[in-house]
Design an enzyme around this catalytic site. Structure first.
Site: not given
Length: 301
Positions: A148, A20-21, A23-25, A174
């Site tokens: 994804s 969460a530091n 981008g999306i998070g 991935y």
């Protein structure tokens, strides 16, 4: 068109968002704090975590952000993080398994698993298992796992190559890790249903979004992706399916959500397509049993 303005009041709720530091998070944690939640910003780099916490709290939202340090590439770190959470909280209302890595150079976790499988799936399986007692303590808890659209490029998981015993293809690995994420999401809900536990497991994907996740992508591949997708959504928009799954009343147990545009690349939250492999109950059972052995964890249903 569902946006963060549709998020119900989250006052009194405790949320954990991994990765969460940035981008999306980060956008997910930001919106939850704005809606009134207390959000643990869980990341590997403490300085980056502190910076994200400060940036969110300086905005003066109803909710508050707090620091949490976790390295999903180490099951010992995952356990230590979970123990710290248990020492400070008696419940968790929302767990968002968001952190991930995409197509890095070949590498392995502390336990020897291929890096993408280990971080994207196995670390989150362990985290959810360690926190399960707190997740059960809150009515209508939600566990949201970010997959994804790439999960559709994997038909199954090769359990003989999860420690790079045979070969390494970054795109293949991935896709496998994201198939595992969605199989986990669905199998978790199957087991919750059979146990009569009031806990909702849902999966999401962000479409094509501009974040640091693409940092390992070769420049030629990145430019080809831009040519194919035409544009990348900003991180706040890519976070919307996750926020929808975490808070919206119409979310279904075991559901999967992504953008509503063509091929689910762009747009706003809507039900997303789940591959046949992701829905395969036999594969889901096999993955779950493998993960239990790999982590030494059995969920106390």
């Amino acid at each position: 068109m569902w946006t963060k303005e549709n998020i119900p009041d989250q006052s009194g709720k405790i949320a954990i968002v991994t990765g969460a530091n940035t981008g999306i998070g980060f956008e997910t944690a930001l919106a939850l704090c704005e809606a009134g939640a207390r959000v643990v910003i869980a990341g590997r780099d403490i300085e980056k975590v502190k910076q994200a916490v400060s940036e969110i709290n300086n905005r003066g939202f109803k909710g508050i952000a707090e620091e949490g340090v976790i390295d999903l590439a180490s099951l010992e770190s995952v356990k230590a993080f979970a123990e710290a959470i248990k020492a400070n909280y008696n419940k968790i209302d929302i767990l968002i398994n968001n952190a991930g890595v995409m197509i890095p150079p070949a590498g392995q976790t502390a336990e020897g698993y291929e890096l993408q499988f280990g971080i994207n799936f196995l670390g989150h399986f362990a985290l959810t298992g360690h926190l399960y007692p707190l997740l059960k303590n809150s009515p209508s808890t939600r566990v949201v796992t970010v997959s994804s659209g790439a999960h559709r490029f994997a038909d199954n998981i090769n359990f003989e190559n999860l420690k790079l015993e045979q070969s390494y293809d970054p795109y293949r690995e991935y896709a496998i890790s994201k198939l595992a994420d969605l199989q986990f999401t669905i199998e978790f809900q199957r087991r919750l249903n059979s146990s009569g536990i009031d806990l909702l497991s849902a999966g999401t994907h962000p479409g094509v979004t501009e974040t640091e996740l693409s940092r390992h992508m070769p420049e030629a591949d990145y430019q080809a992706a831009l040519e194919r997708f035409k544009t990348l959504m900003p991180a706040w928009q890519g976070a919307l399916p996750t926020l929808f799954a975490a808070t919206a009343n119409e979310v279904k147990a075991g559901g999967y959500y992504g953008p509503d545009g063509e091929h689910e690349l762009h747009g706003y939250p809507a039900p997303a397509n789940i591959s046949e492999a992701a829905n395969d109950e036999n594969q889901g059972t096999q993955l779950w049993e493998f993960a239990e052995k790999a982590t030494g964890l059995k969920y106390p249903f």
